[in-house]
Design an enzyme around this catalytic site. Structure first.
Site, PDB file in Angstrom:
ATOM      1  N   ARG A   1       3.639   9.548  -9.410  1.00 57.42           N
ATOM      2  CA  ARG A   1       4.818   9.134  -8.640  1.00 57.42           C
ATOM      3  C   ARG A   1       4.831   9.883  -7.308  1.00 57.42           C
ATOM      4  O   ARG A   1       5.116   9.318  -6.260  1.00 57.42           O
ATOM      5  CB  ARG A   1       6.122   9.380  -9.409  1.00 57.42           C
ATOM      6  CG  ARG A   1       7.342   9.206  -8.533  1.00 57.42           C
ATOM      7  CD  ARG A   1       8.678   9.059  -9.288  1.00 57.42           C
ATOM      8  NE  ARG A   1       8.797   9.851 -10.483  1.00 57.42           N
ATOM      9  CZ  ARG A   1       8.956  11.205 -10.499  1.00 57.42           C
ATOM     10  NH1 ARG A   1       9.035  11.889  -9.368  1.00 57.42           N
ATOM     11  NH2 ARG A   1       9.053  11.837 -11.646  1.00 57.42           N
TER      12      ARG A   1
ATOM     13  N   TYR B   1      15.928 -11.710   6.733  1.00 58.29           N
ATOM     14  CA  TYR B   1      15.619 -12.065   5.353  1.00 58.29           C
ATOM     15  C   TYR B   1      16.894 -11.914   4.504  1.00 58.29           C
ATOM     16  O   TYR B   1      17.588 -10.890   4.596  1.00 58.29           O
ATOM     17  CB  TYR B   1      14.496 -11.157   4.828  1.00 58.29           C
ATOM     18  CG  TYR B   1      14.297 -11.303   3.344  1.00 58.29           C
ATOM     19  CD1 TYR B   1      14.048 -12.542   2.783  1.00 58.29           C
ATOM     20  CD2 TYR B   1      14.397 -10.208   2.502  1.00 58.29           C
ATOM     21  CE1 TYR B   1      13.896 -12.696   1.413  1.00 58.29           C
ATOM     22  CE2 TYR B   1      14.232 -10.345   1.135  1.00 58.29           C
ATOM     23  CZ  TYR B   1      13.995 -11.589   0.589  1.00 58.29           C
ATOM     24  OH  TYR B   1      13.859 -11.723  -0.756  1.00 58.29           O
TER      25      TYR B   1
ATOM     26  N   ASP C   1      11.730  -4.374  11.299  1.00 59.32           N
ATOM     27  CA  ASP C   1      10.999  -5.022  10.204  1.00 59.32           C
ATOM     28  C   ASP C   1       9.885  -5.843  10.857  1.00 59.32           C
ATOM     29  O   ASP C   1      10.151  -6.851  11.522  1.00 59.32           O
ATOM     30  CB  ASP C   1      11.965  -5.908   9.402  1.00 59.32           C
ATOM     31  CG  ASP C   1      11.291  -6.551   8.198  1.00 59.32           C
ATOM     32  OD1 ASP C   1      10.074  -6.812   8.254  1.00 59.32           O
ATOM     33  OD2 ASP C   1      11.996  -6.826   7.198  1.00 59.32           O
TER      34      ASP C   1
ATOM     35  N   LYS D   1       3.510  -9.843   2.181  1.00 62.92           N
ATOM     36  CA  LYS D   1       3.290 -10.978   3.070  1.00 62.92           C
ATOM     37  C   LYS D   1       1.925 -10.875   3.760  1.00 62.92           C
ATOM     38  O   LYS D   1       0.909 -10.890   3.093  1.00 62.92           O
ATOM     39  CB  LYS D   1       4.460 -11.070   4.042  1.00 62.92           C
ATOM     40  CG  LYS D   1       5.841 -10.976   3.363  1.00 62.92           C
ATOM     41  CD  LYS D   1       6.052 -12.103   2.398  1.00 62.92           C
ATOM     42  CE  LYS D   1       7.434 -12.237   1.776  1.00 62.92           C
ATOM     43  NZ  LYS D   1       8.108 -11.131   1.207  1.00 62.92           N
TER      44      LYS D   1
HETATM   45  N1  PLP Z   1      11.500  -8.324   5.111  1.00 63.80           N
HETATM   46  C1  PLP Z   1      11.191  -9.605   5.343  1.00 63.80           C
HETATM   47  C2  PLP Z   1      11.116 -10.111   6.756  1.00 63.80           C
HETATM   48  C3  PLP Z   1      10.932 -10.475   4.274  1.00 63.80           C
HETATM   49  O1  PLP Z   1      10.629 -11.762   4.525  1.00 63.80           O
HETATM   50  C4  PLP Z   1      11.014  -9.969   2.945  1.00 63.80           C
HETATM   51  C5  PLP Z   1      10.756 -10.844   1.783  1.00 63.80           C
HETATM   52  O2  PLP Z   1      10.679 -12.052   1.895  1.00 63.80           O
HETATM   53  C6  PLP Z   1      11.371  -8.636   2.759  1.00 63.80           C
HETATM   54  C7  PLP Z   1      11.590  -7.839   3.859  1.00 63.80           C
HETATM   55  C8  PLP Z   1      11.510  -8.054   1.387  1.00 63.80           C
HETATM   56  O3  PLP Z   1      10.274  -7.785   0.833  1.00 63.80           O
HETATM   57  P1  PLP Z   1       9.912  -7.870  -0.733  1.00 63.80           P
HETATM   58  O4  PLP Z   1      10.126  -9.292  -1.149  1.00 63.80           O
HETATM   59  O5  PLP Z   1       8.493  -7.421  -0.773  1.00 63.80           O
HETATM   60  O6  PLP Z   1      10.842  -6.934  -1.427  1.00 63.80           O
END
Ligand code: PLP
Length: 385
Positions: free
Chosen positions: A55, A108, A180, A205
């Site tokens: 961890r 998101y 992000d 992604k």
């Molecule tokens: N940030 C963006 C722009 C996303 O599209 C997503 C998920 O679709 C996330 C964060 C969250 O990531 P995760 O699904 O890996 O938890």
């Protein structure tokens, strides 16, 4: 090859080599999957190579974390079990009750849900701003604001935020700017170099790139913040497992060539959609008429693989397009080599219904893959009818 990022190498080289020293024992060229929880100690506290418990740290995860830090131009990278786990770690590290955050008006749905349904319960307040409007963000900052959160390009409306301009606003206000970078990836956009304090990724992604892993990451060039985040990563425990870290690392090696192809295919598709009589509006930062086009051209190497559009005829027509697509697979997520189609209002963004982040009901989102673009164009033409 040293596992230290030399600073002189190009992105494509770092993607393959940073953090990836050949295994000292066997010479294995690919970092092994250290599927292990604990490590033998030479006498109490005598750690060989610094590893104690997986961890806290695991060699496969360390290799990925060093790689991600190099690719984003940061000093510290941390890998998590998902993008939301990374976001949660960041928020719990830097926020306390009474603090305020500025969040974007397009993001998101799960990120919005984290602020609205989880973080709010700890006594943290948030307000929504159009982050493409620098003055709107400046006006939204309060004395108790600690963070400005940005997604650029944003999910699902592909809005563009001027990272350098907002870094100026953040610096002046004494708050941190979080970007992000999931939609762009570090190959197309480098937020830390533009003045951001922390980069967030859903490595699920483009970084992973093959729709076979869920993961997240935080990268910063602030050494003290990096230490605090690492402390909380261990204290909270939502780390990337070794197999998942390995899959992301494997994906990252081809990130540059994939992003070039995603961007080229998406550009062609956006042009086709913009000229289609059954399409009411196209959202793609590569189109000259996109309001963020100039800023995107300034801060991105190419415009990425995500395209959204509104279907003439409303919600039922948009759902019908999703249902008729064949080569574009109907599904959530994005960033893999295969093309995906979805209806954000009923799928990825159902959690923002009724909020300031609500998405148009006639919206369709494409994650354009790296297949032959003529096949993708043909599939969309038949799906639009
Ligand atoms: N940030 C963006 C722009 C996303 O599209 C997503 C998920 O679709 C996330 C964060 C969250 O990531 P995760 O699904 O890996 O938890």
């Amino acid at each position: 090859m040293s596992d230290q990022h030399s600073g002189h190498q190009h992105f494509e080289t770092l993607a393959i080599h940073a953090g990836q020293a050949a295994d000292a024992q066997t010479g294995a060229v690919v970092t092994p999957i250290y599927q292990v929880s604990t490590y033998k100690q030479d006498g109490v506290g005598g750690l060989r190579g610094g590893y104690e418990y997986s961890r806290s740290a695991n060699p496969t995860r360390t290799a990925l974390e060093q790689n991600l830090a190099a690719l984003e131009g940061g000093s510290r990278g941390l890998a998590f079990a998902s993008g939301l786990a990374a976001e949660d770690c960041l928020l719990r590290t830097v926020l306390a009750p009474g603090d305020h955050v500025v969040i974007p008006d397009d993001a998101y749905g799960g990120t919005f849900r984290l602020f609205a349904k989880v973080v709010e319960r700890w006594g943290v307040t948030w307000s929504v701003a159009d982050t493409s409007d620098v003055q709107a963000v400046r006006d939204a900052v309060r004395p108790e604001t600690r963070l400005i959160w940005v997604e650029t390009p944003s999910n699902p409306l592909l809005g563009i935020t001027d990272i350098a301009a907002l870094a100026g606003v953040a610096r002046q206000a004494g708050v941190r700017l979080v970007v992000d970078n999931t939609f762009a990836s570090p190959y197309l956009q480098q937020p830390l170099a533009l003045g951001a304090d922390v980069v967030v990724h859903s490595t699920t992604k483009y970084m992973g790139g093959h729709s076979d892993v869920v993961g997240g990451a935080l990268i910063t060039s602030d050494a003290a913040l990096g230490e605090e985040l690492a402390y909380h990563q261990n204290a909270m425990g939502a780390v990337a497992g070794p197999m998942d870290a390995w899959l992301v690392m494997r994906g990252v090696k081809t990130l540059a060539v994939r992003m070039d192809r995603h961007s080229a295919n998406a550009g062609r598709i956006a042009e086709m959609l913009a000229a289609h009589p059954k399409v009411a509006q196209v959202y793609y930062p590569g189109l000259p008429e996109h309001p963020g086009h100039e800023v995107a051209a300034k801060q991105m190497k190419a415009f990425g693989g995500m395209v959204s559009f509104r279907v003439a005829g409303g919600e039922e027509a948009a759902v019908a397009v999703c249902d008729r697509a064949k080569l574009f697979t109907l599904g959530e997520s994005l960033g893999g080599v295969e093309s995906l189609i979805e209806h954000p209002g009923r799928m990825t963004h159902a959690s923002v219904a009724g909020s300031a982040l609500e998405v148009p009901a006639d919206l369709v989102r494409l994650s354009v893959g790296i297949e032959a673009v003529d096949d993708l164009l043909a599939d969309l033409s038949q799906a639009l009818g």
